[in-house]
Design an enzyme around this catalytic site. Sequence first.
Site, mmCIF file in Angstrom:
data_model
loop_
_atom_site.group_PDB
_atom_site.id
_atom_site.type_symbol
_atom_site.label_atom_id
_atom_site.label_comp_id
_atom_site.label_asym_id
_atom_site.label_seq_id
_atom_site.Cartn_x
_atom_site.Cartn_y
_atom_site.Cartn_z
ATOM 1 C CD GLU A 294 44.408 41.456 34.446
ATOM 2 O OE1 GLU A 294 45.531 41.565 33.893
ATOM 3 O OE2 GLU A 294 43.893 42.349 35.117
ATOM 4 C CB CYS A 328 46.189 45.284 33.695
ATOM 5 S SG CYS A 328 44.435 45.184 34.047
#
Length: 528
Positions: A294, A328
């Site tokens: 990720e 994020c």
Amino acid sequence: MTPSTLLHGLLPFEHEPYFNFADPAVAAAQKAAYAKARADYAGKTFPLLMDGKKVQGDGTFTVTNPATGEKLWAFQNATAAQLNEAVAAANKAFEGWRFSDPLQRAAIFLRAAQLVRARRMELNAVMSLENGKNWAEADGEIAECVDHFEVFARETLKWAEGKPVYPMSDEHVTTVYEPLGVVAVISPWNYPSAIPLGMSLGALAAGNTVVWKPASETPLSSWLLIRLLFEAGLPRDTIQFLTGADDVLGDPLVDHKDVRMVAFTGSREIGCRIYERAAKVQPGQKFLKRVIAEMGGKDPTVVCADADLDAAAAGIVAATYGYSGQKCSACSRVVAEESIYDALLEKVKTLTEALKLGLPEDNAAVGPVIHAGSADRIRQYIENGKKTARLVTGGTEAQVQGSGEAQANYIPPTIFADVDAKDPLFQEEIFGPVLAFAKAKDWRHAIDLANDSDYGLTAAFYSRDPHKLAEARRLMHVGNLYLNRKCTGALSGTHAFGGYGMSGTNAKVGGPDYLFWFLQTKTVAQKY
């Protein structure tokens, strides 16, 4: 009792509720937890955990509070030899853990959830001291850890059942899932508990063993969770905990011939490096490594002319400046139809300027960024942005009482307007409290602008029109799309989290398919 029987016997899953810090008693208890954390841990040096033993490394490094510059605690620098020893220990432990009873794994996770519930405020305080989260942000993450334990207990039992196949008249055929081996878990500083825990529980629930490497900024948040797992009954050799320099624990860990899988969360640069290196078969390696990664986002919020502008503005500000934009999933771009662009910008500006910078320990709305290097990089984006876009608010130095030598880590919430779609403000992940506003001709143009990114992690879309909402579902290219709500705040077990494009491999942590990444499929056919 079979896994299926126990699974159906569990209480229905419910997300762990957050603490109500508006209650003076709750707030006082959280404040006291900081004092307890310092009393219990400040000034101490913590070991590596290898093969069930506490081990010293080659010297130590000190963890620093990004909000104040306070020296907190120290951890070991593992050596290259210790890395090899840890992988060997994990490999040895795998031979036993791979055959462990799924009921045992689930029971351990459920017990660990209870232990975390009992120590949430302490874990909140430790995290806040290490990475600068305020009470609400830290509590949201520790509550997510409880959810992870509950979700992964249930997923362990579900995947242990295997899957049915279409029958044959003369064969008995089964499809089962088996673990892979040693999983290297490499995690970031911004979610130092929930992210490494989610990746590690995926590995452990599937029957793998773990080499857990936390970010050097936030190792105690990981260390305490591992200790709670051991207290809950997890065999102590199933997790090897290594801290230290990236040149020792980075590439060599990824390259190691006995590391079967790498689970990574962090920057795009490092994620791509891991993906590339893991593809090379090392001498003596007998498998192709699996990687989940990720790698961040450049997350947009689209606001249509018919949207509830107050709700959109509140969602934008919460998603942009929560934890100083160091998520994020943080909103970093707003794309608004031109007819409501100025009105929305003014609402967001008003809410943004009401945010107060301060110490996370005092539960300030906006705290520091993680360190001076990050602050310098963010300020460079701001200075460059002043030449290409219109600065609406922020962009100046901030004074925070009590910040000490960490004063330079504080950056005020900043908004740029009239940002071109090719501007780095619009295209590059800044990972700080900086928001770019761009104008769209209409709502379809807004979707096109939102999709104009290498990333595809989260997005928000605000409209009252069912047709527009349906089109957003169909056209917006992200792993997590939120309609009429902010683009942060994924909950384990409900909002399976993982993105498209350069946001990563789309391994959806907290979702129904996540364990499959940590398993391999075996078909067994027996002739009658």
